[in-house]
Design an enzyme around this catalytic site. Structure first.
Site, PDB file in Angstrom:
ATOM      1  N   CYS A  82      44.202  32.800  56.955  1.00  0.00           N
ATOM      2  CA  CYS A  82      44.980  33.601  56.008  1.00  0.00           C
ATOM      3  C   CYS A  82      44.487  35.038  55.923  1.00  0.00           C
ATOM      4  O   CYS A  82      45.188  35.903  55.424  1.00  0.00           O
ATOM      5  CB  CYS A  82      44.929  32.957  54.631  1.00  0.00           C
ATOM      6  N   THR A 131      64.570  26.025  42.079  1.00  0.00           N
ATOM      7  CA  THR A 131      65.269  24.904  42.721  1.00  0.00           C
ATOM      8  C   THR A 131      64.324  24.169  43.658  1.00  0.00           C
ATOM      9  O   THR A 131      63.635  24.789  44.475  1.00  0.00           O
ATOM     10  CB  THR A 131      66.490  25.421  43.504  1.00  0.00           C
ATOM     11  N   SER A 190      48.702  21.075  50.484  1.00  0.00           N
ATOM     12  CA  SER A 190      49.656  21.837  51.293  1.00  0.00           C
ATOM     13  C   SER A 190      50.188  20.959  52.413  1.00  0.00           C
ATOM     14  O   SER A 190      49.415  20.326  53.138  1.00  0.00           O
ATOM     15  CB  SER A 190      48.971  23.074  51.880  1.00  0.00           C
ATOM     16  N   ALA A 191      51.510  20.922  52.581  1.00  0.00           N
ATOM     17  CA  ALA A 191      52.122  20.034  53.587  1.00  0.00           C
ATOM     18  C   ALA A 191      51.818  20.462  55.007  1.00  0.00           C
ATOM     19  O   ALA A 191      51.643  19.620  55.896  1.00  0.00           O
ATOM     20  CB  ALA A 191      53.635  19.977  53.367  1.00  0.00           C
TER      21      ALA A 191
END
Length: 337
Positions: free
Chosen positions: A280, A201, A166-167
């Site tokens: 989370c 996309t 995860s960035a």
């Protein structure tokens, strides 16, 4: 986000075009996307396939639901994203130290999920040792490396078959991540973009920002966390999984007799941002399945807060946290900052 990641995101938005379009702008976007893919793979030391996703949760879901395997094994302390993606998986127990206790793995091919480090306790798994057993049984090793700093663990690069990343854990933007794949034959294709393995996309601006973030060095918080651990012990608190090898920037602390919900209110008044359990899931303040798996009873588990250190965290910040901790533990109200 790092300064470089923010700048790259803005640049990406300025030049954005659909990377799948055949026109000149689309081809330019495709070049930028593929250059960033190579840069991220190099930063991670990965020489195989890299698929972009919306984050670690999607990467884990793809790996767990589309791996060429008939069974799933997940850890009792795995992130909720893992447990949601594989609700019928065989659950691997852990000891009081938070380390996986692998069961008999004999049988049809399976994908086995192992965390690089737990998002609540910071406990790190012995990847190489677990991989030896998993691969000897002919299974696929999926590493949830959402918490892993870039290039921090060569064991993951050497032994994992699938790696979820995860960035935003690395100074990049939210909404972009990656799934490292040792060979595309491990996954069932779905059609669409990303070599036909992830439709939608491509998020070219996010990818550029991710690459820029990984190019910056990650601070080592081990000394700072050790300093905080020691202060909590001396203040009458308990460091969860104290004896285990842990992530240098993650810790959970138990304040006996003080519910975490009350602690969070006091810390927030002091402008100290901590959580109870995984970020989370902390909004619900439900009992932590991680602490339960480690053998903590519900009451004690509801008295634990989770602390992490960011790129800008200093020793003075830790001192403020410890001062607030001591005030709360002694029943004194923390003054609003």
């Amino acid at each position: 986000m790092t300064d470089a990641a923010r700048a790259a995101l803005v640049e990406g938005c300025a030049i954005w075009a659909n990377p799948s379009s055949p026109h000149a702008e689309g081809r330019a976007a495709r070049r930028a996307l593929e250059d960033a893919r190579l840069a991220i793979a190099r930063a991670l030391g990965w020489r195989h396939e890299l698929l972009f996703t919306s984050g670690a949760s999607e990467s884990l879901a793809i790996a767990l639901t589309r791996s060429m395997a008939t069974r799933r094994f997940v850890g009792a302390i795995d992130h909720d994203a893992v447990l949601r993606a594989a609700p019928d998986a065989i659950v691997i127990p852990v000891g009081h130290d938070g380390i996986l206790d692998l069961p008999d793995l004999s049988g049809p091919r399976a994908v086995v999920t192992v965390q690089w480090a737990n998002s609540e306790t910071g406990v790190r798994q012995p990847i190489a040792a677990l991989a030896e057993t998993i691969h000897a049984s002919g299974h696929i090793l999926l590493v949830d490396a959402a918490q892993m700093p870039a290039g921090a663990d060569p064991e993951v690069i050497a032994h994992a078959d699938l790696v979820a990343l995860s960035a935003h854990k690395r100074g990049g933007p939210p909404g972009i991540g990656a799934l490292l794949v040792r060979g595309l034959a491990l996954l069932e294709p779905s059609g669409g973009q990303e070599r036909g393995y992830r439709p939608g996309t491509e998020n070219m601006p996010g990818v550029l920002a991710y690459a820029a973030a990984l190019a910056e060095p990650e601070p080592d918080h081990e000394e700072l966390r050790a300093y905080c651990d020691d202060a909590i012990r001396r203040s009458g608190g308990i460091v969860v999984a104290d004896a285990s090898r842990r992530h240098p920037a993650i810790a959970s602390y138990h304040m006996p007799g003080k519910p975490s919900a009350a602690q969070l209110i006091q810390f927030d008044l002091a402008r100290i941002s901590v959580s109870a359990g995984s970020a989370c899931a902390s909004g619900s303040l439900k009992p932590s399945h991680v602490l339960a798996a480690l053998g903590w009873d519900v009451e004690a588990g509801r008295e634990v807060v989770r602390v992490s250190f960011g790129r800008t965290t200093t020793r003075n910040d830790v001192d403020r946290f410890v001062a607030a901790w001591r005030a709360i533990a002694r029943g004194r109200r923390v003054e609003a900052a």
